[in-house]
Design a protein around this motif. Structure first.
Motif, short mmCIF file in Angstrom:
data_model
loop_
_atom_site.label_atom_id
_atom_site.label_comp_id
_atom_site.label_asym_id
_atom_site.label_seq_id
_atom_site.Cartn_x
_atom_site.Cartn_y
_atom_site.Cartn_z
N ILE A 162 5.00 1.13 5.96
CA ILE A 162 3.97 0.25 5.42
C ILE A 162 3.02 -0.15 6.54
O ILE A 162 1.94 -0.64 6.32
CB ILE A 162 4.57 -0.98 4.72
CG1 ILE A 162 3.57 -1.55 3.70
CG2 ILE A 162 5.01 -2.03 5.68
CD1 ILE A 162 3.19 -0.61 2.62
N GLY A 163 3.40 0.13 7.78
CA GLY A 163 2.39 0.14 8.83
C GLY A 163 2.66 -0.75 10.01
O GLY A 163 2.86 -1.94 9.86
N ARG A 164 2.63 -0.18 11.21
CA ARG A 164 2.75 -1.01 12.41
C ARG A 164 1.52 -1.89 12.55
O ARG A 164 1.60 -3.03 12.96
CB ARG A 164 2.91 -0.11 13.64
CG ARG A 164 4.18 0.74 13.60
CD ARG A 164 4.37 1.52 14.88
NE ARG A 164 5.48 2.45 14.75
CZ ARG A 164 6.75 2.09 14.83
NH1 ARG A 164 7.08 0.85 15.06
NH2 ARG A 164 7.70 2.99 14.70
N ILE A 165 0.37 -1.34 12.19
CA ILE A 165 -0.84 -2.15 12.23
C ILE A 165 -0.73 -3.30 11.25
O ILE A 165 -1.25 -4.38 11.46
CB ILE A 165 -2.08 -1.28 11.90
CG1 ILE A 165 -2.42 -0.41 13.12
CG2 ILE A 165 -3.27 -2.11 11.53
CD1 ILE A 165 -3.60 0.49 12.92
N ASN A 166 -0.01 -3.10 10.15
CA ASN A 166 0.12 -4.17 9.16
C ASN A 166 1.41 -4.97 9.37
O ASN A 166 1.91 -5.60 8.45
CB ASN A 166 0.10 -3.58 7.75
CG ASN A 166 -0.58 -4.50 6.78
OD1 ASN A 166 -1.51 -5.20 7.13
ND2 ASN A 166 -0.10 -4.53 5.55
N PHE A 167 1.95 -4.88 10.59
CA PHE A 167 3.05 -5.76 11.00
C PHE A 167 4.32 -5.58 10.17
O PHE A 167 4.98 -6.55 9.81
CB PHE A 167 2.61 -7.22 10.97
CG PHE A 167 1.33 -7.47 11.70
CD1 PHE A 167 1.29 -7.49 13.08
CD2 PHE A 167 0.15 -7.65 11.01
CE1 PHE A 167 0.10 -7.69 13.75
CE2 PHE A 167 -1.04 -7.86 11.68
CZ PHE A 167 -1.07 -7.87 13.05
N ALA A 168 4.67 -4.31 9.88
CA ALA A 168 5.88 -4.06 9.10
C ALA A 168 7.12 -4.58 9.80
O ALA A 168 8.08 -4.98 9.14
CB ALA A 168 6.03 -2.57 8.83
N THR A 169 7.10 -4.60 11.12
CA THR A 169 8.30 -5.02 11.85
C THR A 169 8.62 -6.50 11.64
O THR A 169 9.78 -6.90 11.81
CB THR A 169 8.11 -4.77 13.37
OG1 THR A 169 6.89 -5.37 13.80
CG2 THR A 169 8.06 -3.28 13.65
N VAL A 170 7.61 -7.31 11.28
CA VAL A 170 7.90 -8.73 11.08
C VAL A 170 8.19 -9.06 9.63
O VAL A 170 8.65 -10.17 9.33
CB VAL A 170 6.72 -9.62 11.57
CG1 VAL A 170 6.41 -9.34 13.02
CG2 VAL A 170 5.48 -9.44 10.70
N LEU A 171 7.95 -8.11 8.70
CA LEU A 171 8.17 -8.41 7.29
C LEU A 171 9.63 -8.65 6.94
O LEU A 171 9.93 -9.62 6.23
CB LEU A 171 7.58 -7.31 6.42
CG LEU A 171 6.05 -7.20 6.38
CD1 LEU A 171 5.62 -6.12 5.41
CD2 LEU A 171 5.41 -8.52 6.02
N ALA B 228 11.63 -5.57 1.11
CA ALA B 228 11.55 -4.20 0.62
C ALA B 228 10.37 -3.46 1.27
O ALA B 228 10.52 -2.31 1.70
CB ALA B 228 11.40 -4.20 -0.90
N LEU B 229 9.22 -4.11 1.36
CA LEU B 229 8.06 -3.48 1.99
C LEU B 229 8.34 -3.17 3.46
O LEU B 229 7.95 -2.13 3.97
CB LEU B 229 6.84 -4.40 1.90
CG LEU B 229 6.14 -4.49 0.55
CD1 LEU B 229 4.94 -5.42 0.65
CD2 LEU B 229 5.69 -3.12 0.07
N GLY B 230 9.01 -4.09 4.14
CA GLY B 230 9.31 -3.90 5.55
C GLY B 230 10.25 -2.74 5.81
O GLY B 230 10.26 -2.16 6.89
N LEU B 231 11.05 -2.39 4.80
CA LEU B 231 11.95 -1.24 4.96
C LEU B 231 11.16 0.06 5.05
O LEU B 231 11.63 1.04 5.63
CB LEU B 231 12.94 -1.18 3.80
CG LEU B 231 13.97 -2.31 3.75
CD1 LEU B 231 14.79 -2.23 2.48
CD2 LEU B 231 14.88 -2.27 4.98
N GLY B 232 9.95 0.06 4.49
CA GLY B 232 9.03 1.18 4.67
C GLY B 232 9.35 2.40 3.82
O GLY B 232 10.38 2.48 3.14
N GLY B 233 8.43 3.36 3.88
CA GLY B 233 8.60 4.61 3.16
C GLY B 233 8.47 4.45 1.66
O GLY B 233 8.26 3.36 1.13
N ALA B 234 8.63 5.57 0.95
CA ALA B 234 8.50 5.55 -0.50
C ALA B 234 9.57 4.69 -1.15
O ALA B 234 9.30 3.98 -2.13
CB ALA B 234 8.58 6.98 -1.04
N ALA B 235 10.79 4.73 -0.61
CA ALA B 235 11.89 3.94 -1.20
C ALA B 235 11.61 2.45 -1.10
O ALA B 235 11.84 1.70 -2.06
CB ALA B 235 13.20 4.28 -0.51
N GLY B 236 11.10 1.99 0.04
CA GLY B 236 10.80 0.57 0.21
C GLY B 236 9.67 0.12 -0.69
O GLY B 236 9.74 -0.96 -1.30
#
Length: 494
Positions: free
Chosen positions: A276-285, A324-332
């Motif tokens: 969902i994006g490093r630029i969009n701060f997925a790591t903090v979600l 769920a968004l922070g987990l990333g990918g299509a599954a997240g």
């Protein structure tokens, strides 16, 4: 060219243009009927868009015949169509009982103007999900926000604290909108375009720093609109003191549209579909989502008002979507979308039931629920169905939602996230039990006769309650649509 060929713009223009006409009507009854008819027609238009994008097609509607990226484009894919259906169908359900629900709080002379604000809010929310122009997003965000302030303040007829809640949201909403427009302005300066698809193509040429700065402002602004902790201050009071029908509509749509924008911008503009994006701060979600899950559930346990309890429960469920968004990918992304729709149905049904209870009893305080199971059994049954959905009891939509997130977390080795989701479910048992205790065990000061909800509340309550069970028993179609959307967004990345 038929009228339905203009559905992409009519789904926004219809409520936008009819709102001032309804505001001028002198009859509150006629205005109420007209509001429902407009919302129902809008839902039909949204369904047309859904049917036309179900095969994976993307509808591009150039405003005024000016081709994008020079002109404003309304761009509808399956995700946009699903969100348009959510906003318009929610509006139609709420408009059905809105006139009766607000009758004790709003004088007949003021109701047409309130109905107009309701339609403006619908137009703004729908506009945000169908437009392909980033500045248009800001314009529709402001339209929906200004209308929402009015809708929340309408609760002052029952509780003057609604004015404070509306003012708090106005101040925080203005701050959030400022961050959004600064982010948009920054991206426009470095790319020279506002069309989101064109912006996504040009942004890599502007350098990573430009993307990070623009995304930072947009992220903070949308985080506030999503009630992401610690920017959630506006939501509990807004949900508690707004008219119950207004709370129902906001709970089903407002934060969901802000979450949609996060997904849309991350994929289309910032070009990070595989995650969902490093630029969009997925790591903090995920950590923010976990905090919201646990803290929201804990605050719900100690709430003395049913609407406030459900408001904190909404914060917890929004945390689940962020996880769920922070987990990333299509599954997240698929898990987040399933959660988004399921939560709208569950919480919409519960707030619609609360609206019926408040209409009869005049309060949503926990102590006012005493004897509800005996005196209002219809309302109690659907309140319990929603409560089981919030816990995640099997055969309810909530079970499917939480199972998807837990499964995705385990597949990625994120056991801490899975444990956090399960812990929040245990806490939700406690606050749902508080509702059961208040309705079944607490004795009313003055026992009354059986006097269930006004009949006009029955259809929305039943429809959303049955939907909660149906999405739990047969959630395959929704999961299939969500999976297809996620695959289209990520290019098939898992």
């Amino acid at each position: 060219m038929s009228v339905l060929d203009h559905a992409p713009v009519l789904v926004v223009v219809l409520p936008l243009l009819t709102a001032p006409i309804i505001a001028l009507l002198r009859s509150a009854r006629v205005a109420g009927v007209a509001t429902f008819v407009v919302a129902a027609l809008d839902a039909a238009l949204a369904f047309v868009l859904f049917a036309r994008t179900l095969d994976g097609s993307v509808i591009s509607y150039a405003m005024g015949g000016w081709a994008p990226p020079i002109g404003i484009e309304y761009r509808i894919d399956l995700l946009s169509a699903v969100m348009a259906c959510l906003t318009s169908f929610s509006a139609a359900l709420v408009a059905w009982f809105l006139p009766v629900s607000i009758a004790p709080e709003v004088t007949p002379g003021d109701r047409p103007r309130l109905f107009a604000a309701f339609l403006l809010c619908l137009a703004g929310l729908t506009g945000m999900v169908v437009t392909g122009d980033l500045f248009n997003v800001f314009v529709f965000l402001e339209i929906s926000s200004l209308a929402t302030y009015v809708l929340i303040a309408a609760g002052a007829g029952r509780d003057r604290r609604a004015l404070t809640a509306a003012f708090d949201y106005l101040i925080l909403g203005a701050v959030g909108a400022t961050f959004v427009v600064i982010g948009i302005a920054f991206l426009y300066v470095v790319t020279g375009t506002l069309n989101m698809a064109d912006l996504g193509n040009r942004l890599p040429l502007a350098g990573k720093r430009a993307g990070v700065v623009g995304a930072s402002f947009l992220f903070v602004g949308l985080a506030l609109k999503t009630a992401m902790m610690p920017l959630h201050r506006w939501l509990p009071n807004a949900y508690t003191f707004a008219p119950a029908a207004v709370t129902t509509f906001l709970a089903m749509t407002a934060t969901k549209v802000a979450l949609y924008l996060m997904i849309r911008l991350a994929v289309l503009v910032f070009g990070t579909p595989d995650e969902i994006g490093r630029i969009n701060f997925a790591t903090v979600l995920p950590p923010i989502g976990l905090v919201m899950l646990i803290a929201g559930s804990a605050l719900a346990v100690v709430s003395a008002d049913l609407k406030r309890l459900l408001a904190f429960s909404s914060i917890a469920n929004l945390g689940l979507m962020l996880v769920a968004l922070g987990l990333g990918g299509a599954a997240g992304i698929a898990a987040a979308l399933v959660n988004l729709i399921n939560h709208a149905v569950i919480k919409g049904g519960m707030f619609a039931t609360v609206a019926g209870i408040v209409h009869r009893r005049g309060s949503s305080r926990m102590d006012s629920l005493a004897g509800l199971s005996r005196e209002m059994p219809f309302a109690f049954v659907f309140l319990m169905i929603g409560g089981m959905g919030l816990i995640g009891v099997p055969l309810t939509a909530g079970f499917v939602s939480k199972l998807l997130v837990v499964k995705t977390a385990f597949d990625l080795g994120q056991t801490m996230i899975a444990a956090g989701v399960l812990l929040s479910s245990l806490i939700s048992v406690v606050y749902v039990w508080r509702i059961v205790e208040a309705c079944m065990i607490a004795k009313p000061a003055k026992p009354g006769r059986r006097h269930d909800v006004h009949p006009i509340f029955a259809a929305p309550m039943a429809l959303l309650g049955v939907g909660t069970l149906a999405l739990g028993i047969e959630g395959g179609p929704l999961l299939d649509v969500a999976t297809r959307i996620a695959a289209a967004l990520t290019g098939g990345a898992s």
